[in-house]
Design an enzyme around this catalytic site. Structure first.
Site, mmCIF file in Angstrom:
data_model
loop_
_atom_site.group_PDB
_atom_site.id
_atom_site.type_symbol
_atom_site.label_atom_id
_atom_site.label_comp_id
_atom_site.label_asym_id
_atom_site.label_seq_id
_atom_site.Cartn_x
_atom_site.Cartn_y
_atom_site.Cartn_z
ATOM 1 N N TYR A 110 20.142 66.272 17.605
ATOM 2 C CA TYR A 110 19.796 67.629 17.174
ATOM 3 C C TYR A 110 20.237 67.859 15.718
ATOM 4 O O TYR A 110 19.433 68.219 14.851
ATOM 5 C CB TYR A 110 20.439 68.671 18.102
ATOM 6 C CG TYR A 110 20.360 70.074 17.553
ATOM 7 C CD1 TYR A 110 19.134 70.722 17.459
ATOM 8 C CD2 TYR A 110 21.498 70.744 17.099
ATOM 9 C CE1 TYR A 110 19.052 71.999 16.921
ATOM 10 C CE2 TYR A 110 21.427 72.017 16.572
ATOM 11 C CZ TYR A 110 20.193 72.635 16.486
ATOM 12 O OH TYR A 110 20.105 73.895 15.945
ATOM 13 N N THR A 149 21.713 74.120 10.690
ATOM 14 C CA THR A 149 22.780 74.270 11.682
ATOM 15 C C THR A 149 24.096 73.639 11.230
ATOM 16 O O THR A 149 24.087 72.638 10.491
ATOM 17 C CB THR A 149 22.347 73.600 13.011
ATOM 18 O OG1 THR A 149 23.466 73.519 13.885
ATOM 19 C CG2 THR A 149 21.832 72.189 12.792
#
Ligand code: UDP
Length: 333
Positions: free
Chosen positions: A145, A121
């Site tokens: 995250y 990501t």
């Protein structure tokens, strides 16, 4: 390409994973999905695709699947993806995204899997130092995250150096849209991502969209992001797989984006254009940790893979997202 061996897709019943399954099948690869169905859907796995209902943290179930299906490569999508939740419950993210990836990698090494593609990501960059952001820019995640994914990138690099396995980590920017044939799409309830939220509003599931922040350092003051169509993203995975097979001594970490940004207002304008309606816009302050702009430098993926975007168009992305939202509405979802 020579013989096509079976590919294990973790999280193949989820949003991006289910598009990757379709792309692999469309390219002639045999596919087996492993998914715990916590956020994924059994119906999202097409007929003819092997399905194992298990958690990737279950080493025995993973090893059994790898051996039974003679898996040659893994595409790893399974994980948790909600940034604010990762702040509230970091250990969930370090378990689901980091520790379970470690379990999966160990099984892959033990069972002799040769290639590994990882769903990473742009959140690994944190607040990007430069826009567009290059892969070698500093990685300073600003939430668990992003950190949980970056830790898996580190594991991959070390494992590939020590064992006969190569990998490709693809750093996604803002993924949106749905399969143009409407075979699958973003279906998990409680969406927070802008395009999904906006098409839910356009189909009457919500009565408004909130714009978080109008004072960003961007041309119209709203946040700018690089939105990539999920079908283009899925295609990038198939090209990455073929690259890893063709060049087994190489591993890669690449941005997946179009290299073009759109503001929140521009996205909402596109949704209004697609429906000929005006979604009600409300305004609130910025969300914690939202950067002004995040845009990929995609020169590396363009130079490394024969991947070329096919649906590099905001209106098309919105159209496909909207079509899928209507499918869900017809199903009463
Ligand atoms: N955003 C917004 N309203 C929403 C959801 C998102 O204004 O209901 C904005 C958000 O502040 C950011 C952009 O839209 O500028 C994309 O946010 P999203 O949550 O889709 O993805 P992120 O970039 O945070 O991963």
């Amino acid at each position: 390409m020579s013989e096509k061996f079976p590919i294990l897709v973790t999280g193949g019943a989820g949003y991006i994973g289910s598009h990757a399954v379709l792309a692999l099948r469309d390219a002639g690869w045999p596919v087996v999905v492993i998914d715990n169905l916590v956020t994924g859907f059994r119906w999202a796995v097409p007929e003819g695709v092997g399905f194992v209902e298990a958690d990737i943290g279950d080493a025995q179930a993973v090893s059994a699947a790898l051996t039974a299906h003679q898996i040659g490569a893994i595409m790893h999508f399974a994980g948790s993806v909600v940034v604010p939740e990762s702040v509230e419950d970091p250990l969930k993210y370090y378990r689901n995204n980091t520790a379970n990836s470690r379990t999966l990698l160990e099984a892959a090494v033990t069972c002799g899997v040769r290639h590994f593609i990882f769903s990473s990501t742009a959140a690994t960059y944190g607040i990007a130092e430069t826009i567009p952001v290059r892969e070698d820019s500093p990685k300073r995640p600003i939430n668990p995250y992003g950190m949980s994914k970056l830790m898996t990138e580190f594991m991959l690099a070390d494992v590939a150096a020590a064992h006969p396995i190569n990998y490709c980590a693809l750093r996604y920017f803002n993924v949106a849209g749905a399969d143009p044939q409407q075979r699958t799409g973003q279906s998990t309830a409680g969406a927070t991502h802008l395009i999904k939220v906006a098409v839910e509003a356009a189909t009457g599931k919500r009565d408004h969209v909130t714009i978080f922040g109008t004072d960003f350092a961007t041309p119209d003051g709203t946040g700018v992001r690089d939105y990539i169509h999920v079908s283009d993203l899925a295609a990038a995975h198939v090209h990455a797989l073929e690259k890893l097979i063709a060049d087994p001594a190489s591993s890669h970490t690449m941005n997946c984006g179009y290299g073009k940004g759109f503001s929140v207002s521009e996205v909402l304008d596109a949704v209004d254009r697609a429906t000929n309606l005006k979604i009600e816009r409300r305004f609130e302050g910025r969300r914690a940790g939202d950067p002004d702009a995040l845009i990929a430098d995609n020169s590396k993926i363009l130079a490394t893979l024969p991947w070329r975007p096919q649906r590099d168009n905001l209106d098309l992305m919105v159209k496909d997202a909207l079509a899928w939202e209507r499918v869900l509405a017809e199903r009463g979802k």
